[in-house]
Design an enzyme around this catalytic site. Structure first.
Site, PDB file in Angstrom:
ATOM      1  N   TYR A  67       0.855  -1.197   0.000  1.00  0.00           N
ATOM      2  CA  TYR A  67       0.000   0.000   0.000  1.00  0.00           C
ATOM      3  C   TYR A  67       0.885   1.240   0.000  1.00  0.00           C
ATOM      4  CZ  TYR A  67      -3.796  -3.226   1.247  1.00  0.00           C
ATOM      5  OH  TYR A  67      -4.707  -4.261   1.271  1.00  0.00           O
ATOM      6  N   PHE A 212     -13.166  -4.843   0.804  1.00  0.00           N
ATOM      7  CA  PHE A 212     -14.250  -4.089   0.146  1.00  0.00           C
ATOM      8  C   PHE A 212     -15.569  -4.288   0.914  1.00  0.00           C
ATOM      9  CE2 PHE A 212     -12.471  -4.005  -4.521  1.00  0.00           C
ATOM     10  CZ  PHE A 212     -11.438  -3.200  -4.104  1.00  0.00           C
ATOM     11  N   PRO A 213     -15.583  -4.112   2.244  1.00  0.00           N
ATOM     12  CA  PRO A 213     -16.810  -4.383   3.014  1.00  0.00           C
ATOM     13  C   PRO A 213     -17.976  -3.472   2.649  1.00  0.00           C
ATOM     14  CG  PRO A 213     -15.177  -3.273   4.384  1.00  0.00           C
ATOM     15  CD  PRO A 213     -14.475  -3.660   3.120  1.00  0.00           C
ATOM     16  N   GLY A 217     -17.094   1.762  -1.337  1.00  0.00           N
ATOM     17  CA  GLY A 217     -17.908   2.968  -1.171  1.00  0.00           C
ATOM     18  C   GLY A 217     -19.226   2.908  -1.922  1.00  0.00           C
TER      19      GLY A 217
HETATM   20  N1  LIG Z   1      -6.551  -8.557   0.572  1.00  0.00           N
HETATM   21  C1  LIG Z   1      -6.769  -7.828  -0.489  1.00  0.00           C
HETATM   22  O1  LIG Z   1      -6.466  -8.218  -1.608  1.00  0.00           O
HETATM   23  C2  LIG Z   1      -7.402  -6.476  -0.311  1.00  0.00           C
HETATM   24  C3  LIG Z   1      -7.879  -5.781  -1.438  1.00  0.00           C
HETATM   25  C4  LIG Z   1      -8.476  -4.537  -1.223  1.00  0.00           C
HETATM   26  C5  LIG Z   1      -8.575  -4.020   0.070  1.00  0.00           C
HETATM   27  N2  LIG Z   1      -8.093  -4.717   1.125  1.00  0.00           N
HETATM   28  C6  LIG Z   1      -8.212  -4.232   2.510  1.00  0.00           C
HETATM   29  O2  LIG Z   1      -9.584  -4.001   2.769  1.00  0.00           O
HETATM   30  C7  LIG Z   1      -9.772  -2.690   3.289  1.00  0.00           C
HETATM   31  C8  LIG Z   1     -11.131  -2.176   2.896  1.00  0.00           C
HETATM   32  O3  LIG Z   1     -11.228  -2.066   1.500  1.00  0.00           O
HETATM   33  P1  LIG Z   1     -11.384  -0.667   0.786  1.00  0.00           P
HETATM   34  O4  LIG Z   1     -10.925   0.399   1.703  1.00  0.00           O
HETATM   35  O5  LIG Z   1     -10.729  -0.750  -0.528  1.00  0.00           O
HETATM   36  O6  LIG Z   1     -12.936  -0.621   0.477  1.00  0.00           O
HETATM   37  P2  LIG Z   1     -14.234  -0.305   1.384  1.00  0.00           P
HETATM   38  O7  LIG Z   1     -13.880  -0.317   2.821  1.00  0.00           O
HETATM   39  O8  LIG Z   1     -15.315  -1.186   0.895  1.00  0.00           O
HETATM   40  O9  LIG Z   1     -14.603   1.166   0.893  1.00  0.00           O
HETATM   41  C9  LIG Z   1     -13.705   2.227   1.012  1.00  0.00           C
HETATM   42  C10 LIG Z   1     -14.239   3.377   0.177  1.00  0.00           C
HETATM   43  O10 LIG Z   1     -15.493   3.773   0.693  1.00  0.00           O
HETATM   44  C11 LIG Z   1     -15.473   5.134   1.090  1.00  0.00           C
HETATM   45  N3  LIG Z   1     -16.129   5.201   2.400  1.00  0.00           N
HETATM   46  C12 LIG Z   1     -15.713   4.630   3.564  1.00  0.00           C
HETATM   47  N4  LIG Z   1     -16.596   4.866   4.549  1.00  0.00           N
HETATM   48  C13 LIG Z   1     -17.584   5.598   4.008  1.00  0.00           C
HETATM   49  C14 LIG Z   1     -18.787   6.149   4.532  1.00  0.00           C
HETATM   50  N5  LIG Z   1     -19.124   5.988   5.810  1.00  0.00           N
HETATM   51  N6  LIG Z   1     -19.584   6.844   3.689  1.00  0.00           N
HETATM   52  C15 LIG Z   1     -19.262   7.019   2.389  1.00  0.00           C
HETATM   53  N7  LIG Z   1     -18.129   6.509   1.834  1.00  0.00           N
HETATM   54  C16 LIG Z   1     -17.304   5.805   2.637  1.00  0.00           C
HETATM   55  C17 LIG Z   1     -14.014   5.532   1.167  1.00  0.00           C
HETATM   56  O11 LIG Z   1     -13.844   6.865   0.757  1.00  0.00           O
HETATM   57  P3  LIG Z   1     -13.351   7.999   1.806  1.00  0.00           P
HETATM   58  O12 LIG Z   1     -11.892   7.808   1.944  1.00  0.00           O
HETATM   59  O13 LIG Z   1     -13.755   9.263   1.127  1.00  0.00           O
HETATM   60  O14 LIG Z   1     -14.105   7.762   3.081  1.00  0.00           O
HETATM   61  C18 LIG Z   1     -13.360   4.578   0.170  1.00  0.00           C
HETATM   62  O15 LIG Z   1     -13.374   5.119  -1.122  1.00  0.00           O
HETATM   63  C19 LIG Z   1      -8.589  -1.909   2.696  1.00  0.00           C
HETATM   64  O16 LIG Z   1      -8.369  -0.705   3.409  1.00  0.00           O
HETATM   65  C20 LIG Z   1      -7.491  -2.920   2.795  1.00  0.00           C
HETATM   66  O17 LIG Z   1      -6.961  -2.915   4.108  1.00  0.00           O
HETATM   67  C21 LIG Z   1      -7.516  -5.933   0.940  1.00  0.00           C
END
Ligand SMILES: NC(=O)c1ccc[n+]([C@@H]2O[C@H](COP(=O)([O-])OP(=O)(O)OC[C@H]3O[C@@H](n4cnc5c(N)ncnc54)[C@H](OP(=O)(O)O)[C@@H]3O)[C@@H](O)[C@H]2O)c1
Length: 287
Positions: A67, A212-213, A217
């Site tokens: 990252y 991507f929980p 977003g």
């Molecule tokens: N193992 C793997 O291959 C893998 C792949 C991808 C991700 N991950 C891990 O999974 C974690 C979560 O995934 P992710 O961060 O990509 O996706 P996510 O948690 O599903 O969504 C994050 C996105 O949603 C927005 N968001 C978050 N909270 C919000 C809210 N309350 N209201 C509106 N928008 C909101 C964020 O934008 P803002 O910044 O503007 O809030 C960001 O763009 C990552 O941080 C990483 O640690 C692992």
């Protein structure tokens, strides 16, 4: 300290049987530059998000050497070192970066060893609580990839080993080389194609960390399928997406990612959102 918001009904999970973590964690992928490449546009803001997460009672933070690369781990150290005793930092290795949004699996044992050593140095710790193989490299036997992590575990540099984006057969296969305590796969209300792996994890008391929980977003954005239900419930769409995951299985540990303190606070508060059986069923039928 607003720990109470995290304790019920989200509760805790004993990661690896000996590390109690609040089930709602924080994913530190969104605090880097665009394309998960380079520095964030607001470094002080990223530090503030990490500090606020811990202040709110989050004690499970997911990151990876890739990252940034390195930016997320560096920021975690800058924001939080010396770490609170109960903070569990889960990192990962096994993906190299050649540019924004480019991710290439490399699972050669010598590379994995270097990455573990570098994560230890960057994070400023002697042992990584949870080290996850970010991707299985198809060109290297799985036993060799997990075997190197097991060797590092035997040397005291890794406490627990996890996998990412794997099926149940791969967890079983890896389990013949080392004890696997977690799996991190894509999973959310709108994408449940890893349901069989979740069931496998539940049967074997393995943590399932859904990435991507909130569907990056999309489940929180205007027009989300959760909008009507959220209005009815008096919560936000993001909170319903997270509450649904917490309710779906006791082994699910969601790690929503955000670069905003406001979104972080909203997401953390989802641990206290209760869904009735009818509400849970209604959400399950939505997407
Ligand atoms: N193992 C793997 O291959 C893998 C792949 C991808 C991700 N991950 C891990 O999974 C974690 C979560 O995934 P992710 O961060 O990509 O996706 P996510 O948690 O599903 O969504 C994050 C996105 O949603 C927005 N968001 C978050 N909270 C919000 C809210 N309350 N209201 C509106 N928008 C909101 C964020 O934008 P803002 O910044 O503007 O809030 C960001 O763009 C990552 O941080 C990483 O640690 C692992």
């Amino acid at each position: 300290m607003t720990d109470a918001r995290l304790t019920a009904p989200g509760g805790t999970f004993q990661l690896g049987g000996d590390l109690p973590v609040h089930r709602l964690g924080y994913g530190a992928m969104q605090i880097t530059g665009k394309g998960i490449w380079g520095e964030p546009s607001d470094r002080a803001g990223a530090v503030a998000v990490l500090r606020r997460a811990v202040e709110l009672g989050v004690n499970f933070i997911d990151t990876a050497d890739s990252y940034g690369p390195y930016v997320s781990e560096d920021l975690i150290r800058e924001a939080l070192h010396p770490y609170p005793a109960d903070l569990v930092i889960a990192t990962k290795g096994g993906l190299v970066r050649t540019g924004p949004d480019k991710w290439i699996p490399v699972g050669r044992p010598a590379y994995l060893r270097q990455q573990v050593e570098m994560s230890l140095r960057r994070l400023g710790i002697d042992r990584i609580d949870l080290y996850q193989l970010h991707r299985v490299d198809p060109d290297v036997p799985l036993a060799d990839q997990v075997g190197e992590l097991k060797a590092l575990q035997d040397e005291g540099k890794i406490r627990h080993i996890g996998l990412s984006e794997v099926d149940s057969a791969q967890i079983e296969e890896a389990g013949r080389t080392a004890r696997i305590v977690s799996v991190q796969n894509l999973f959310n209300l709108a994408d449940r194609h890893h349901e069989a792996v979740l069931d496998y994890a539940e049967r074997n008391d393995i943590a399932f960390i859904p990435w991507f929980p909130i569907a990056t977003g999309q489940l929180a954005a205007p027009g989300s399928v959760l909008e009507d239900a959220a209005e009815k419930h008096g919560s936000s769409p993001a909170q319903l997406a997270l509450a649904w995951l917490l309710r779906r299985s006791p082994v699910l540990l969601p790690i929503p990612g955000t670069s905003s303190v406001g979104h972080l606070e909203e997401n953390v508060a989802a641990a206290a959102v209760e869904l009735s059986d009818a509400e849970y069923d209604e959400l399950s039928a939505l997407a």
